[in-house]
Design a protein around this motif. Structure first.
Motif, PDB file in Angstrom:
ATOM      1  N   MET A 123      11.795  11.398  -2.256  1.00 34.38           N
ATOM      2  CA  MET A 123      10.744  12.091  -2.988  1.00 34.38           C
ATOM      3  C   MET A 123       9.982  11.070  -3.811  1.00 34.38           C
ATOM      4  SD  MET A 123      10.890  15.094  -5.905  1.00 34.38           S
ATOM      5  CE  MET A 123      11.554  16.340  -4.798  1.00 34.38           C
ATOM      6  N   ALA A 191       7.614  18.007  -0.848  1.00 34.46           N
ATOM      7  CA  ALA A 191       8.532  17.667  -1.934  1.00 34.46           C
ATOM      8  C   ALA A 191       8.080  18.246  -3.274  1.00 34.46           C
ATOM      9  CB  ALA A 191       8.678  16.152  -2.030  1.00 34.46           C
ATOM     10  N   PRO A 192       8.086  19.585  -3.411  1.00 34.49           N
ATOM     11  CA  PRO A 192       7.866  20.173  -4.738  1.00 34.49           C
ATOM     12  C   PRO A 192       8.992  19.727  -5.673  1.00 34.49           C
ATOM     13  CG  PRO A 192       8.708  21.824  -3.209  1.00 34.49           C
ATOM     14  CD  PRO A 192       8.423  20.602  -2.397  1.00 34.49           C
ATOM     15  N   ARG A 193       8.657  19.232  -6.855  1.00 33.53           N
ATOM     16  CA  ARG A 193       9.661  18.508  -7.641  1.00 33.53           C
ATOM     17  C   ARG A 193      10.829  19.390  -8.060  1.00 33.53           C
ATOM     18  NH1 ARG A 193       8.349  13.204 -10.489  1.00 33.53           N
ATOM     19  NH2 ARG A 193      10.453  12.440 -10.762  1.00 33.53           N
ATOM     20  N   PHE A 194      10.560  20.433  -8.809  1.00 31.68           N
ATOM     21  CA  PHE A 194      11.569  21.432  -9.120  1.00 31.68           C
ATOM     22  C   PHE A 194      10.850  22.648  -9.688  1.00 31.68           C
ATOM     23  CE2 PHE A 194      13.042  20.248 -13.757  1.00 31.68           C
ATOM     24  CZ  PHE A 194      11.774  19.794 -14.098  1.00 31.68           C
ATOM     25  N   CYS A 198       6.374  23.443 -10.793  1.00 36.21           N
ATOM     26  CA  CYS A 198       5.616  24.001  -9.677  1.00 36.21           C
ATOM     27  C   CYS A 198       5.278  25.469  -9.939  1.00 36.21           C
ATOM     28  CB  CYS A 198       6.422  23.909  -8.380  1.00 36.21           C
ATOM     29  SG  CYS A 198       6.813  22.236  -7.875  1.00 36.21           S
ATOM     30  N   THR A 219      13.668  19.328  -2.428  1.00 36.61           N
ATOM     31  CA  THR A 219      13.443  19.584  -3.844  1.00 36.61           C
ATOM     32  C   THR A 219      14.755  19.509  -4.607  1.00 36.61           C
ATOM     33  OG1 THR A 219      12.403  21.114  -5.419  1.00 36.61           O
ATOM     34  CG2 THR A 219      13.632  22.102  -3.596  1.00 36.61           C
TER      35      THR A 219
END
Length: 443
Positions: A123, A191-194, A198, A219
């Protein structure tokens, strides 16, 4: 290039988990052609490598990594997750430019190759992710990765702020440029971070696009107790349950950490086939907790191993992660809870699953891609070596014992020397750009 590895102890990780003493591995056209004892080869292979006294095993795989953070090593100690992100990591990531990100990626892949890793799920930071793919391309590394997606969040520096539309557009552009390129060695993953960085709109669209494009989602979930509390307060659901409600679950999804899943979330992980990545060093260093990995695996959840980022670990050594994963859980589940074979499965077969490549890598079997790591087990710290080498690899061997690494049948490390990266140049660029990032982040 045809290569014949001869007289090694071959840990196949095939269906029968065969370990073959004094055996050979023939590599042709980048794939495993044959594995066995005393192979008879027509003609003369272009290269024969005698690995007597050494172990030949599938290339080791990191299921969760942040190549963008390797330049921040030793600059983010003594903090829990959310403070660590807001006070150190996000400002440093925002200070990256394309050149510094390339330096960070080069350092990452050099360290990974030297320690026997051949593939990783990565990521990035929000911008400049082309530089990471360029580094993987040039170093010969097998990379599945994507830019971090962050369209909301408390404490974000200006350099990481993006709109939902811009985040999706850049992700799709990267996918178009890199997915499946360079003999399919490079692959894209959303890859949405967390959850906390988001919007629901972003996550819903990521869920839809991943299925439409046939790519992975990578993620973080339930890493830290405070994070879990905040998600509950804001969303009304737990991390993993919320992701599942949006369609972010299934065999195409890898969730890093999962230290604090509820019983219901454990059921969801099992029933959907979602992959979990265990990052023991990171979870300890950030005081996040100890994930109940043996229990998850006993319940049928797929679990791989990863180092996470260098600032929450201070190294990217998969051998250290294997040893720690093998030992960490024993006081709770007993001495047989994490046997060496199970840990090696996490670092090979399950790592391949985390990248969606279980049909291509993760074992030494005919037809699979020739990602191979060779480990010398003749050092004083591994002696005496018993007939079974699995415990030696997990409990005693070190990354410095890795002698040769091949990816797609191409040597990238030979006799402990990097072949695709210049170690001195990598070190010089890392020092130079790390100093600049710290300076920029402090302004």
């Amino acid at each position: 290039m045809d290569i014949l590895l001869t007289h090694g102890t071959v840990v196949t990780m095939n269906r029968e988990r065969e370990v073959l003493a004094d055996a050979d591995v023939l590599i042709q056209d980048g794939r495993i052609a044959r594995v066995g004892r005393g192979l008879k080869v027509q003609g003369t292979p272009r290269r024969v490598l005698d690995v007597t006294g050494q172990v030949v095993l599938p290339g080791l795989i990191h299921g969760h990594l942040h190549a963008c953070q390797t330049l921040f090593r030793n600059h983010a100690d003594g903090l829990e997750l959310l403070d660590w992100l807001r006070e150190r990591i996000w400002p440093y990531e925002a200070a990256h430019d394309a050149d510094s990100l390339r330096a960070s990626a080069d350092l990452t892949f050099a360290e990974l190759i030297q320690s026997g890793a051949t593939a990783a799920l990565d990521m990035g930071t929000v911008r400049h992710y082309d530089a990471v793919f360029e580094s993987a391309r040039d170093s010969g590394f097998r990379l599945t990765g994507g830019k971090a997606m962050m369209d909301t969040g408390q404490g974000l520096p200006a350099g990481l702020r993006e709109t939902t539309e811009a985040s999706l557009a850049e992700s799709l552009a990267l996918l178009e440029r890199w997915h499946g390129k360079h003999e399919d060695r490079l692959r894209y993953a959303f890859a949405p971070r967390f959850v906390l960085s988001c919007t629901e709109a972003l996550l819903k669209e990521v869920s839809r696009l991943a299925r439409e494009k046939g790519v992975r989602i990578h993620t973080h979930a339930s890493e830290n107790a405070t994070e879990c509390d905040l998600v509950r307060q804001r969303i009304g659901l737990d991390n993993i349950a919320y992701f599942h409600s949006l369609g972010i679950s299934g065999a195409h999804v890898t969730l890093a950490h999962c230290v604090w899943p509820t019983a219901e979330e454990q059921r969801l992980l099992r029933e959907t086939g979602t992959v979990v990545c265990h990052c023991p060093s990171s979870n300890l260093k950030l005081a996040s907790g100890i994930a109940k990995i043996p229990e998850l695996m006993d319940a049928g959840v797929h679990v791989c191993l990863g180092a996470d980022g260098a600032p929450c670990n201070n190294n990217l050594d998969i051998f250290l992660e294997m040893r720690l994963a093998a030992l960490l859980h024993k006081p709770r589940v007993g001495p047989l809870g994490m046997p060496p074979l199970r840990v090696l499965e996490m670092a090979t077969l399950e790592g391949a699953r985390a990248l969606g490549l279980e049909k291509e890598v993760g074992s030494l079997e005919e037809g699979k891609r020739a990602d191979v790591t060779v480990v010398d087990v003749r050092g004083l710290h591994t002696l005496p070596t018993p007939e079974s080498v699995l415990g030696v690899l997990v409990h005693a061997a070190k990354s410095t014992d890795v002698t040769h690494v091949l990816i797609d049948g191409k040597p990238v490390l030979k006799d402990r020397q990097l072949l695709t990266l210049d170690a001195e140049e990598v070190a010089h660029n890392a020092r130079k750009h790390a100093a600049r990032i710290v300076e920029r982040a402090s302004l």
